[in-house]
Scaffold this motif. Structure first.
Motif, PDB file in Angstrom:
ATOM      1  N   CYS A 102      32.567  39.807  22.699  1.00 33.04           N
ATOM      2  CA  CYS A 102      32.052  38.450  22.473  1.00 33.04           C
ATOM      3  C   CYS A 102      33.138  37.517  21.972  1.00 33.04           C
ATOM      4  N   ALA A 103      34.060  38.023  21.183  1.00 28.78           N
ATOM      5  CA  ALA A 103      35.156  37.197  20.671  1.00 28.78           C
ATOM      6  C   ALA A 103      36.071  36.750  21.810  1.00 28.78           C
ATOM      7  N   GLU A 104      36.242  37.600  22.826  1.00 29.18           N
ATOM      8  CA  GLU A 104      37.082  37.248  23.974  1.00 29.18           C
ATOM      9  C   GLU A 104      36.484  36.117  24.795  1.00 29.18           C
ATOM     10  N   CYS A 164      27.293  42.598  15.720  1.00 25.21           N
ATOM     11  CA  CYS A 164      27.667  41.405  16.471  1.00 25.21           C
ATOM     12  C   CYS A 164      26.497  40.425  16.460  1.00 25.21           C
ATOM     13  N   GLY A 214      29.511  39.481  12.487  1.00 25.94           N
ATOM     14  CA  GLY A 214      30.467  38.604  13.154  1.00 25.94           C
ATOM     15  C   GLY A 214      30.376  38.795  14.648  1.00 25.94           C
ATOM     16  N   ASP A 215      31.514  38.709  15.327  1.00 26.83           N
ATOM     17  CA  ASP A 215      31.567  38.846  16.775  1.00 26.83           C
ATOM     18  C   ASP A 215      32.321  40.116  17.151  1.00 26.83           C
ATOM     19  N   LYS A 261      26.275  37.794  18.254  1.00 24.88           N
ATOM     20  CA  LYS A 261      26.025  37.203  19.579  1.00 24.88           C
ATOM     21  C   LYS A 261      25.264  38.155  20.490  1.00 24.88           C
ATOM     22  N   ALA A 287      34.590  33.741  23.666  1.00 25.24           N
ATOM     23  CA  ALA A 287      34.377  32.523  22.868  1.00 25.24           C
ATOM     24  C   ALA A 287      35.476  31.505  23.099  1.00 25.24           C
TER      25      ALA A 287
END
Length: 133
Positions: free
Chosen positions: A129-131, A86, A124-125, A88, A133
């Motif tokens: 972290c994707a949630e 990740c 990537g994420d 982030k 964003a």
């Protein structure tokens, strides 16, 4: 499963630092964390990391020039290893995928290529972290 190798003091300290970390660590970060333990030079860390990699206890994430403790020491031998990194939060997930390994194995056999090591890094994420964003 192979028995765990006998580790030197420096190897044990470096492995412990990686085990305690929330994410991958650079050699210089490890050095900073182990100064109170008598580490003074990067070479001390690099030598310990090299042996820990040889033992299958540590992996180098080449795309970010950092190290992580192996989540399953000696379980994968020299098979394909994959990492999801990740960008982030720095979380790293180590995994093996039989379908990907088989596909790569087919290519290797077809092209008579002799791999020394197979490592896949996906950056990537992570889901958390994707949630956000």
């Amino acid at each position: 499963m192979n028995p765990r190798p006998e580790l030197t003091k420096n190897q044990s300290l470096v492995l412990r630092a990686l085990d305690a970390a929330d994410g991958p660590l650079s050699a210089y970060t490890i050095l900073d964390r182990l100064r109170e333990e008598g580490f003074r030079a990067p070479l001390q860390v690099y030598r310990a990391l090299e042996k820990l990699q040889d033992f299958g206890l540590v992996h180098r994430l080449e795309s970010i020039n950092a190290f992580v403790a192996c989540c399953q020491p000696h379980e994968h031998g020299h098979e394909m290893i994959a990492f999801a990194i990740c960008e982030k939060c720095g979380k790293v997930d180590e995994f093996c995928d039989a379908a990907v390994q088989e596909r790569l194995g087919t290519w290797v056999r077809t092209h008579r290529f002799k791999p020394a090591k197979t490592t896949i890094e996906i950056r990537g994420d992570c889901a958390a972290c994707a949630e956000t964003a």
